[in-house]
Design an enzyme around this catalytic site. Structure first.
Site, PDB file in Angstrom:
ATOM      1  CB  ALA A 382      44.701  21.028  35.778  1.00  0.00           C
ATOM      2  CB  ALA A 383      40.224  21.927  36.702  1.00  0.00           C
ATOM      3  CG  ASN A 386      33.106  17.575  40.562  1.00  0.00           C
ATOM      4  OD1 ASN A 386      33.272  16.432  40.196  1.00  0.00           O
ATOM      5  ND2 ASN A 386      33.971  18.227  41.342  1.00  0.00           N
ATOM      6  CG  HIS A 418      39.429  21.108  29.478  1.00  0.00           C
ATOM      7  ND1 HIS A 418      40.101  20.386  28.523  1.00  0.00           N
ATOM      8  CD2 HIS A 418      38.934  20.196  30.350  1.00  0.00           C
ATOM      9  CE1 HIS A 418      40.011  19.093  28.789  1.00  0.00           C
ATOM     10  NE2 HIS A 418      39.301  18.952  29.914  1.00  0.00           N
ATOM     11  CD  GLU A 419      38.200  21.155  33.923  1.00  0.00           C
ATOM     12  OE1 GLU A 419      37.270  20.335  34.035  1.00  0.00           O
ATOM     13  OE2 GLU A 419      39.368  20.822  33.624  1.00  0.00           O
ATOM     14  CD  GLU A 441      38.725  14.677  29.833  1.00  0.00           C
ATOM     15  OE1 GLU A 441      39.065  15.829  29.495  1.00  0.00           O
ATOM     16  OE2 GLU A 441      38.171  14.440  30.930  1.00  0.00           O
TER      17      GLU A 441
HETATM   18 ZN   LIG Z   1      38.694  17.208  30.892  1.00  0.00          ZN
END
Ligand SMILES: [Zn+2]
Length: 1013
Positions: A382-383, A386, A418-419, A441
């Site tokens: 999904a993503a 970085n 989340h990212e 995570e």
């Molecule tokens: Zn993640």
């Protein structure tokens, strides 16, 4: 990073709202078949369990030893003395293998890199040829020798290495002759054998030149394309996590080998390029296009970071930008047409707010001068977070407010939340080794809810939606004997992909939430702050976190050894069921309660989990009585059975455990207490919190399913639903009902069950009605009272899928209006339900109409629900046609084919078709998706979860014997679930129907509530 699965819904970056929403997005499948089984609607909604079944890696070994290892190896500080970045760990951290004599002599035979040298800095120059999709480069790596050695071993994979050289980095040091160099493909390593030993404490320079193809596969440095104005345009971008940096340049590709990077990219001037850091703006930064039309871009030196967070891209995208008050530039880059339409503005806007939020929450500034969000057409996840250049698949970051449903927007929001969290938990402080990937995570997944609450406080995600979407969901998985501990041993590259599973994301998030609640928000934040400050620019293991959280507790006189508590939860698989009994057997005075714990397992019929498992359980308990409930008391349960004193108890008071469901466990009670709780719900549900109402439903249902409780208890409990006005308990109930439905839908007495469901739903459904068809304007969804909309949607879905006639008429009217006017006036939030209902009830022309719309639609979210609606047909010919098209037609994207097969399987008329199709096409499917564990697991569970007869169990066993043995952990897991289904039918179905024949008792005295059926 999100699990590897492009299909929206079950994807997401840690599955945010993901599954359940995906689940709900699957829509109901109403069907009116001339009076027979009017409610045998299906249940594509069955999602709940389906979702649950996604991935799961069965690793049996409980790696207690790991903790010890971390103490031995983690958090070393010697590097600092040697001038390393603060908080850097020793590169050997987390490894505990014995090294054989042969491996000592030939260290490349070990799966992990040796720790004799470590990188400090990379000068990396890459020339990118977009005309023939190749690249060439040279890298100069400053390495520090820690132990004298004749070997330099690093990673390289699929690279053509043309030259290597080693020089001593000191005045007059000169070259160190390389005797030979070679690739060792089994471990993806490049080995240099030197003429003489490198000396400890000295620094050397390693230079390597190399070239390779820009990958077509979505790994390493890969290409992608998009159409614009009838032209195909190309871009090239990196995906290095977890082990693919080595496909783009030779490097020490393990997370603990942090180093700084100075990158320069050379490419044709018609493209622009990006990396983690901004391009240097001085004259040296960017050469004007030379005569050859090429340009070179140099990027600022990064802080110390892991190789898998390095990133770059070469593309011709357009961008929008903004900046924070602290001066961080945020840019969103995407296809020029998407930028022009404003589809990226929403993500840009929330990212700016989120950076401020996290900086304030963590008390640690965002570490880089800029953050780019890159929207690419294709990506394996999904993503990917970085550092400074996060990459998203377009569907997870571009938003067209005109056609997107609230759930789509919520899902997208949570991916971004989340990212951005990962910029701290991941990029800044990186898990030492992959066995503790949940350390990043789990946090990012937990913060999806906390961060989204910051953006939209009314959504109340952390206190509510978290329960159904994370806690209830992962307890389904973790209650199987094929589950595994959240910290799991990882030895080689093949193990690494497996650790990114729901246990890491969801159990990690649930454990973190439990801890945050036990500690209290203030101390929790203080502990996190210390943890981030101590390990920034370095790595950390779970013990480092436990240490900081314990210190925070101690600072206020609360002496809890967090590590000792949490090791039970992270090193043991599964979770306990805590049973609370009041005044057991009359042996003790009434103010005593007895509390016991045991390992909860499905399919063991109560009480046969692993008897050696024990947890330290922070149990909160409250006492209630008709109109009020006491404040909660925290009791730590350390033993199998304990007695505790509770005040304020008499015969009429009930006990409630796990207040607001902050704990990661189930609670059971003696039957008398269940009766009192159920009476309370029927009489006045508000006395019990929304979270606990949802929790009681989920616990009762799952305890009955696993044989710990009579089947009548959850059904009698859910009979209070007509009194329920909140979304969350309804959502918990519908998840449970769809699971039951899947077990029952082919049984003779099915009508008894569907009538029961329709009876619970009717009052509230008619009261809430249908939404108006106003399209959400700019920010419309954001302002909406989403809980009301979601409740309305949930009720419509239940009503239509279980056969409410009025619901069917309304759906048919909408579809007819769409066809006759060619205007889609169906409210976006319920389109999936309406499409599916229409396809299942109406004739073939409607199927053709939806098929045509699927072709012509460009909006990603709309296309997905149109495709799924096609699977709702009753017509076996059409379903077969669709199944075949899914694998052969260009019209169905590769990642969508799996959804087609799974959704056909959720349709009762399609189950056998999907199960047979899956077996017939296994070779094709396995070749296509076998490597992508998330998709593979999702497919296998999707076509097997509804199997529940002895005959089907035999078919599954036969299939596994003949073809499926190599399919990884998904097969044994499917087998366990189907065995559990068969066992449930054998032991419990009769009791359930007996109870349904008698029907629930409403608002009656305890003597009349028959729980035991
Ligand atoms: Zn993640």
């Amino acid at each position: 990073m999100g699990p590897r699965d492009l299909t929206s819904g079950v994807t997401a970056s840690g599955r945010r709202m993901s599954e359940q929403w995906a689940a709900s997005v699957t829509g109901g499948r109403p069907r009116v078949v001339g009076g027979e089984r009017p409610a045998s609607v299906r249940k594509r909604l069955v999602a709940a369990f389906a979702l649950s079944v996604v991935t799961l890696v069965a690793v049996a070994a409980v790696a207690v030893a790991l903790a010890v290892r971390f103490q031995e190896c983690g958090g070393g500080d010697e590097e600092e003395e040697a001038g390393g970045p603060p908080g850097t760990d020793r590169p050997s951290g987390g490894r505990g293998e014995r090294v054989s004599a042969a491996e000592e002599e030939e260290p490349w035979r070990r799966s992990r890199l040796p720790d004799a040298v470590r990188p400090r800095h990379y000068d990396l120059n890459v020339a990118v040829h977009m005309d023939n999709f190749t690249f060439s480069g040279d890298v100069g790596i400053d390495v520090e020798c820690l132990k004298a050695t004749r070997f330099i071993v690093l990673h390289a994979d699929r690279l053509e290495v043309s030259s290597v050289a080693v020089t001593a980095k000191r005045p007059g040091g000169g070259a160190v002759r390389v005797q030979r160099h070679f690739a060792f493909p089994a471990n993806q390593m490049l080995v240099l054998v030197l003429h003489r030993e490198l000396r400890a404490s000295r620094t050397y320079r390693l230079d390597v030149t190399f070239e390779a193809a820009i990958e077509d596969e979505l790994l390493g440095f890969f290409r992608s394309s998009y159409g614009l104005g009838g032209q195909r345009r190309y871009l090239a971008v990196t995906q290095f996590s977890p082990t693919h940096a080595r496909k783009a340049f030779p490097c020490f590709d393990e997370p603990a080998f942090k180093a700084t990077f100075s990158l320069s990219l050379r490419h044709h001037a018609r493209y622009t390029s990006l990396s983690n850091m901004p391009a240097l703006e001085d004259a040296a930064g960017e050469d004007a296009a030379g005569e050859d039309g090429w340009t070179t871009r140099r990027f600022a030196r990064t802080p110390p970071m892991s190789t898998y967070y390095l990133a770059w891209a070469v593309c011709d995208f357009a961008s929008r930008e903004t900046s924070t008050e602290g001066g961080v530039t945020i840019r969103l880059l995407a296809r020029p047409d998407a930028i022009a339409s404003g589809a990226g503005d929403y993500a840009l806007h929330i990212t700016k707010r989120l950076l401020a939020f996290y900086q304030d929450f963590f008390k640690v500034a965002y570490a880089l001068p800029k953050l780019d969000l890159l929207a690419v057409p294709k990506h394996p996840y999904a993503a990917m977070e970085n550092w400074g250049l996060s990459v998203f698949v377009e569907q997870k970051i571009l938003l067209d407010a005109q056609v997107s449903s609230a759930s789509y927007q919520m899902e997208l929001t949570m991916v971004v939340v989340h990212e951005i969290c990962h910029q701290w938990f991941g990029d800044l402080v990186t898990p030492l080794w992959w066995e503790d990937v949940w350390l990043k995570e789990g946090f990012a997944h937990y913060f999806e809810y906390v961060g989204t609450d910051f953006l939209f406080p009314k959504w109340n995600m952390e206190k509510q939606r978290f329960l159904t979407d994370v806690l209830h969901e992962v307890m389904l998985l973790d209650g199987l004997s094929s589950s595994h501990p959240i910290s799991q041993e990882v030895r080689d590259a093949a193990d690494i992909d497996r650790v990114f599973d729901w246990i890491a994301y969801k159990k990690g998030a649930a454990l973190i939430r439990m801890l945050a609640n036990v500690m209290g928000q203030r101390l929790f934040r203080k502990g996190l702050n210390d943890y981030l400050l101590s390990h920034m620019y370095g790595n950390a293991a779970r013990d480092d976190l436990w240490k900081k959280l314990s210190e925070a507790m101690r600072s206020e006189g609360r002496d809890i050894d967090v590590g000792a508590v949490m090791d039970r939860w992270t090193l043991q698989m599964g979770y306990p069921v805590v049973t609370i009994s009041k005044n057991p057997a009359g042996q003790l005075a009434t103010r005593y309660i007895s509390v016991s714990q045991e390992h909860f397992l499905y399919g063991q019929d109560g009480g046969r989990g692993n008897s050696s498992f024990q947890w330290q359980v922070p149990l909160t308990v409250a006492v209630g009585n008709g109109s009020r409930v006491s404040s909660e008391t925290l009791i730590w349960i350390h033993n199998k059975t304990e007695s505790h004193v509770m005040s304020e108890m008499d015969d009429k008071t009930w006990l409630l455990g796990n207040i607001n469901q902050t704990g990661y466990f189930r609670v059971n009670y003696d039957l008398q207490n269940w009766k009192l709780l159920i009476e309370q719900l029927h009489a006045d549900p508000q006395v019990i919190s929304v979270a606990n109402r949802a929790g009681l439903i989920d616990d009762a249902f799952n305890l009955a399913r696993a044989g710990y409780l009579p089947q009548g208890v959850p059904l009698q409990l859910m009979a209070y639903l007509p009194e329920e006005a909140s979304f969350l308990p309804w959502h918990a109930a519908s998840r449970a009902l769809y699971q039951l439905d899947k077990l029952l839908d082919r049984t003779d007495d099915y009508n008894l069950f569907s009538d029961y469901v329709l009876k619970q739903v009717a009052t509230r459904y008619h009261q809430m009605g249908w939404p108006s068809n106003a399209v959400n304007g700019e920010g419309g969804v954001l302002q909406a009272a989403y809980q009301t909309e979601e409740l309305q949607r949930e009720l419509i879905m239940l009503a239509c899928s279980f056969g409410n006639k009025q619901c069917h008429r309304q759906a048919v009217a909408y579809i007819s209006d769409w066809i006759s006017s060619n205007k889609n006036r169906i409210p976006p939030n319920i389109r999936d339900v309406v499409y599916c209902t229409g396809v299942s009830l109406m004739d073939e022309d409607v199927w053709e109409f939806i098929w045509m719309k699927f072709h012509s639609s460009n909006a990603v979210s709309e296309k997905k629900i149109l495709l799924e609606a096609l699977t709702c047909s009753d017509n076996a010919f059409l379903l077969n046609r669709l199944l075949n098209l899914s694998l052969t037609s260009e019209l169905v994207a590769e990642q969508d084919a799996i959804d087609v097969i799974i959704h056909v399987g959720r349709n009762p008329r399609g189950r056998n078709l999907a199960w047979r199709f899956f077996r017939d096409k296994w070779d094709v499917l396995d070749a296509r998706y076998g490597e992508a564990l998330f998709m593979n697991s999702k497919l296998i569970s999707g076509v097997t979860e509804f199997l529940n007869t002895e005959k089907e169990l035999d078919e599954l066993k036969e299939f596994i014997r003949s073809s499926g043995e190599g399919a990884g952990p998904a097969m044994p897991r499917a087998l366990e679930i189907v065995k559990g289904n068969v066992r449930w039918h054998r032991l419990h179905r009769r009791h359930l129907y007996q109870w349904l024949r008698k029907g629930p008792v409403r608002r009656s005295p305890p003597g009349d509530v028959s729980l035991a059926a």
